[in-house]
Design a protein around this motif. Sequence first.
Motif, PDB file in Angstrom:
ATOM      1  N   ILE A  32       0.833  -1.216   0.000  1.00  0.00           N
ATOM      2  CA  ILE A  32       0.000   0.000   0.000  1.00  0.00           C
ATOM      3  C   ILE A  32       0.862   1.258   0.000  1.00  0.00           C
ATOM      4  O   ILE A  32       0.499   2.259  -0.624  1.00  0.00           O
ATOM      5  CB  ILE A  32      -0.976  -0.022   1.195  1.00  0.00           C
ATOM      6  CG1 ILE A  32      -1.896  -1.265   1.117  1.00  0.00           C
ATOM      7  CG2 ILE A  32      -1.818   1.254   1.247  1.00  0.00           C
ATOM      8  CD1 ILE A  32      -2.812  -1.310  -0.080  1.00  0.00           C
ATOM      9  N   ILE A  62      -8.193  -2.751  -8.968  1.00  0.00           N
ATOM     10  CA  ILE A  62      -9.013  -2.042  -7.984  1.00  0.00           C
ATOM     11  C   ILE A  62      -8.174  -1.347  -6.912  1.00  0.00           C
ATOM     12  O   ILE A  62      -8.430  -0.190  -6.566  1.00  0.00           O
ATOM     13  CB  ILE A  62     -10.031  -3.007  -7.326  1.00  0.00           C
ATOM     14  CG1 ILE A  62     -10.996  -3.565  -8.380  1.00  0.00           C
ATOM     15  CG2 ILE A  62     -10.820  -2.293  -6.229  1.00  0.00           C
ATOM     16  CD1 ILE A  62     -11.939  -4.650  -7.863  1.00  0.00           C
ATOM     17  N   ALA A  66      -8.180   2.620  -6.386  1.00  0.00           N
ATOM     18  CA  ALA A  66      -8.709   3.185  -5.131  1.00  0.00           C
ATOM     19  C   ALA A  66      -7.700   4.142  -4.505  1.00  0.00           C
ATOM     20  O   ALA A  66      -8.050   5.253  -4.094  1.00  0.00           O
ATOM     21  CB  ALA A  66      -9.078   2.060  -4.148  1.00  0.00           C
ATOM     22  N   ILE A  67      -6.449   3.726  -4.429  1.00  0.00           N
ATOM     23  CA  ILE A  67      -5.431   4.600  -3.821  1.00  0.00           C
ATOM     24  C   ILE A  67      -5.150   5.801  -4.729  1.00  0.00           C
ATOM     25  O   ILE A  67      -4.960   6.924  -4.249  1.00  0.00           O
ATOM     26  CB  ILE A  67      -4.139   3.802  -3.525  1.00  0.00           C
ATOM     27  CG1 ILE A  67      -4.417   2.636  -2.552  1.00  0.00           C
ATOM     28  CG2 ILE A  67      -3.044   4.720  -2.985  1.00  0.00           C
ATOM     29  CD1 ILE A  67      -4.714   3.016  -1.127  1.00  0.00           C
ATOM     30  N   ASN A  74     -10.545  12.226  -4.519  1.00  0.00           N
ATOM     31  CA  ASN A  74     -11.495  11.159  -4.188  1.00  0.00           C
ATOM     32  C   ASN A  74     -12.579  10.956  -5.245  1.00  0.00           C
ATOM     33  O   ASN A  74     -13.719  10.640  -4.905  1.00  0.00           O
ATOM     34  CB  ASN A  74     -12.169  11.423  -2.843  1.00  0.00           C
ATOM     35  CG  ASN A  74     -11.227  11.343  -1.669  1.00  0.00           C
ATOM     36  OD1 ASN A  74     -10.246  10.603  -1.697  1.00  0.00           O
ATOM     37  ND2 ASN A  74     -11.513  12.096  -0.621  1.00  0.00           N
TER      38      ASN A  74
ATOM     39  N   ILE B  32     -14.779   6.711  -2.647  1.00  0.00           N
ATOM     40  CA  ILE B  32     -13.491   6.638  -1.947  1.00  0.00           C
ATOM     41  C   ILE B  32     -13.508   7.474  -0.655  1.00  0.00           C
ATOM     42  O   ILE B  32     -12.894   7.094   0.345  1.00  0.00           O
ATOM     43  CB  ILE B  32     -12.351   7.072  -2.892  1.00  0.00           C
ATOM     44  CG1 ILE B  32     -12.303   6.147  -4.129  1.00  0.00           C
ATOM     45  CG2 ILE B  32     -11.004   7.064  -2.164  1.00  0.00           C
ATOM     46  CD1 ILE B  32     -11.995   4.699  -3.838  1.00  0.00           C
ATOM     47  N   ALA B  33     -14.223   8.596  -0.671  1.00  0.00           N
ATOM     48  CA  ALA B  33     -14.322   9.399   0.565  1.00  0.00           C
ATOM     49  C   ALA B  33     -15.013   8.571   1.662  1.00  0.00           C
ATOM     50  O   ALA B  33     -14.587   8.577   2.824  1.00  0.00           O
ATOM     51  CB  ALA B  33     -15.094  10.691   0.294  1.00  0.00           C
ATOM     52  N   ASN B  36     -12.652   5.965   3.112  1.00  0.00           N
ATOM     53  CA  ASN B  36     -11.750   6.540   4.113  1.00  0.00           C
ATOM     54  C   ASN B  36     -12.396   6.547   5.498  1.00  0.00           C
ATOM     55  O   ASN B  36     -11.744   6.237   6.503  1.00  0.00           O
ATOM     56  CB  ASN B  36     -11.333   7.954   3.706  1.00  0.00           C
ATOM     57  CG  ASN B  36     -10.063   7.955   2.884  1.00  0.00           C
ATOM     58  OD1 ASN B  36      -8.975   7.812   3.425  1.00  0.00           O
ATOM     59  ND2 ASN B  36     -10.193   8.074   1.576  1.00  0.00           N
ATOM     60  N   GLY B  63     -10.977  -2.841  -2.557  1.00  0.00           N
ATOM     61  CA  GLY B  63     -10.978  -1.393  -2.355  1.00  0.00           C
ATOM     62  C   GLY B  63     -11.052  -1.036  -0.878  1.00  0.00           C
ATOM     63  O   GLY B  63     -10.284  -0.193  -0.388  1.00  0.00           O
ATOM     64  N   ALA B  66      -7.725  -1.943   0.812  1.00  0.00           N
ATOM     65  CA  ALA B  66      -6.613  -1.059   0.442  1.00  0.00           C
ATOM     66  C   ALA B  66      -6.707   0.258   1.203  1.00  0.00           C
ATOM     67  O   ALA B  66      -5.713   0.733   1.767  1.00  0.00           O
ATOM     68  CB  ALA B  66      -6.610  -0.811  -1.072  1.00  0.00           C
ATOM     69  N   ILE B  67      -7.890   0.844   1.240  1.00  0.00           N
ATOM     70  CA  ILE B  67      -8.032   2.130   1.933  1.00  0.00           C
ATOM     71  C   ILE B  67      -7.909   1.923   3.447  1.00  0.00           C
ATOM     72  O   ILE B  67      -7.313   2.743   4.158  1.00  0.00           O
ATOM     73  CB  ILE B  67      -9.367   2.807   1.562  1.00  0.00           C
ATOM     74  CG1 ILE B  67      -9.449   3.080   0.041  1.00  0.00           C
ATOM     75  CG2 ILE B  67      -9.562   4.096   2.367  1.00  0.00           C
ATOM     76  CD1 ILE B  67      -8.561   4.182  -0.476  1.00  0.00           C
ATOM     77  N   SER B  69      -6.037  -0.169   4.971  1.00  0.00           N
ATOM     78  CA  SER B  69      -4.615  -0.326   5.293  1.00  0.00           C
ATOM     79  C   SER B  69      -3.949   1.004   5.629  1.00  0.00           C
ATOM     80  O   SER B  69      -3.028   1.057   6.454  1.00  0.00           O
ATOM     81  CB  SER B  69      -3.887  -0.995   4.125  1.00  0.00           C
ATOM     82  OG  SER B  69      -2.496  -0.775   4.209  1.00  0.00           O
ATOM     83  N   LEU B  70      -4.415   2.102   5.010  1.00  0.00           N
ATOM     84  CA  LEU B  70      -3.843   3.431   5.278  1.00  0.00           C
ATOM     85  C   LEU B  70      -3.916   3.767   6.765  1.00  0.00           C
ATOM     86  O   LEU B  70      -3.077   4.503   7.281  1.00  0.00           O
ATOM     87  CB  LEU B  70      -4.606   4.509   4.496  1.00  0.00           C
ATOM     88  CG  LEU B  70      -4.622   4.393   2.967  1.00  0.00           C
ATOM     89  CD1 LEU B  70      -5.553   5.448   2.384  1.00  0.00           C
ATOM     90  CD2 LEU B  70      -3.223   4.541   2.402  1.00  0.00           C
TER      91      LEU B  70
END
Lengths: 190, 190
Positions: A32, A62, A66-67, A74, B32-33, B36, B63, B66-67, B69-70
């Motif tokens: 990531i 994906i 997404a990132i 966004n 995506i927002a 988060n 997705g 991945a988000i 993981s941030l």
Amino acid sequence: MQLLKEKIRNDGYYMTGEILKVDSFLNHQIDIALLNELGKEFKRRFNDVKIDKILTIEASGIGVAAITSLYFDNVPVLFAKKQNATNLSADTYNAEVFSYTKNKTNTIRVDKKYLKKGENVLIIDDFLAKGNAAIGLCSLAEQAGANVAGIGIVIEKSFQDGRKRLVEKGFKVESLARIKSINDGAIEFL
Amino acid sequence: MQLLKEKIRNDGYYMTGEILKVDSFLNHQIDIALLNELGKEFKRRFNDVKIDKILTIEASGIGVAAITSLYFDNVPVLFAKKQNATNLSADTYNAEVFSYTKNKTNTIRVDKKYLKKGENVLIIDDFLAKGNAAIGLCSLAEQAGANVAGIGIVIEKSFQDGRKRLVEKGFKVESLARIKSINDGAIEFL
């Protein structure tokens, strides 16, 4: 992109023929922190282009999409589906895409609700080889009357003709690592 | 999680039976927002747990994972594959998972290289209904000798027995929206 090239050299490996495996960081296990750098770089390369939506294809696209969206305010990510399912709408744009790694033709689909006329679409995918997936994604966007604002690829196999086919159609292609050749496990970048 | 419940009420819709469609923001087009906010909430709920890796399943889990993981120091994300491919290793952990939406049994697989004994794994998925996918993912982790540190779900259909099956096996389950019932399009949360 130097960081990505180093990652490919250090963590990628080869199977028979021209299949490069990057499943330790890109398309099975996903790094990531690396994806954040890829997203920033896509933003740098498409900084002058208005993007309303990112279009990709399941499954490996994906995570990158997404990132990457984080660096494009966004914007929504839409991923094309390769398989039909009872919970997918019947009202879809479709394109036929032959996959060499899976040795079969998939009908890729997006629900017509989520691609609109006039939208500026950034297409993102992990690999570009013969260009079939990217051309299929462009076709979905064009069926909707959307504009393909650009095509962002993580790894391009430049010894295959995918980029040429896309550029001939007038698309802007940005690949973060371009592989000129693979010989006995020695990789050469453009 | 209030934001997610409102999103489901406002943008989700129903098909025949108990299939809730959230493909405008979660499993076809992705907001995506919102992701988060889901990631932050997973971190809040698993704040006391050490996480080395996030394990999910293609395609809709990727997705979210991945988000998420941030918010867990960019730990690697590993997604189980549903289809065999020429570029997947032969040395995999496997589990059988029946999908009701696709009406077929998939063998899900992860390369043994990417799940290790003693690793603390957070399992993330978009939906929990009868629990088959989550149980399959737990099985992959257990085959590797990894610890299932928790299971994070975006939307739980609490009128089905998935949570019960997971809790009976001793797993900690955190679902960000728990649906008690769906009646004629009226949704009730727990």
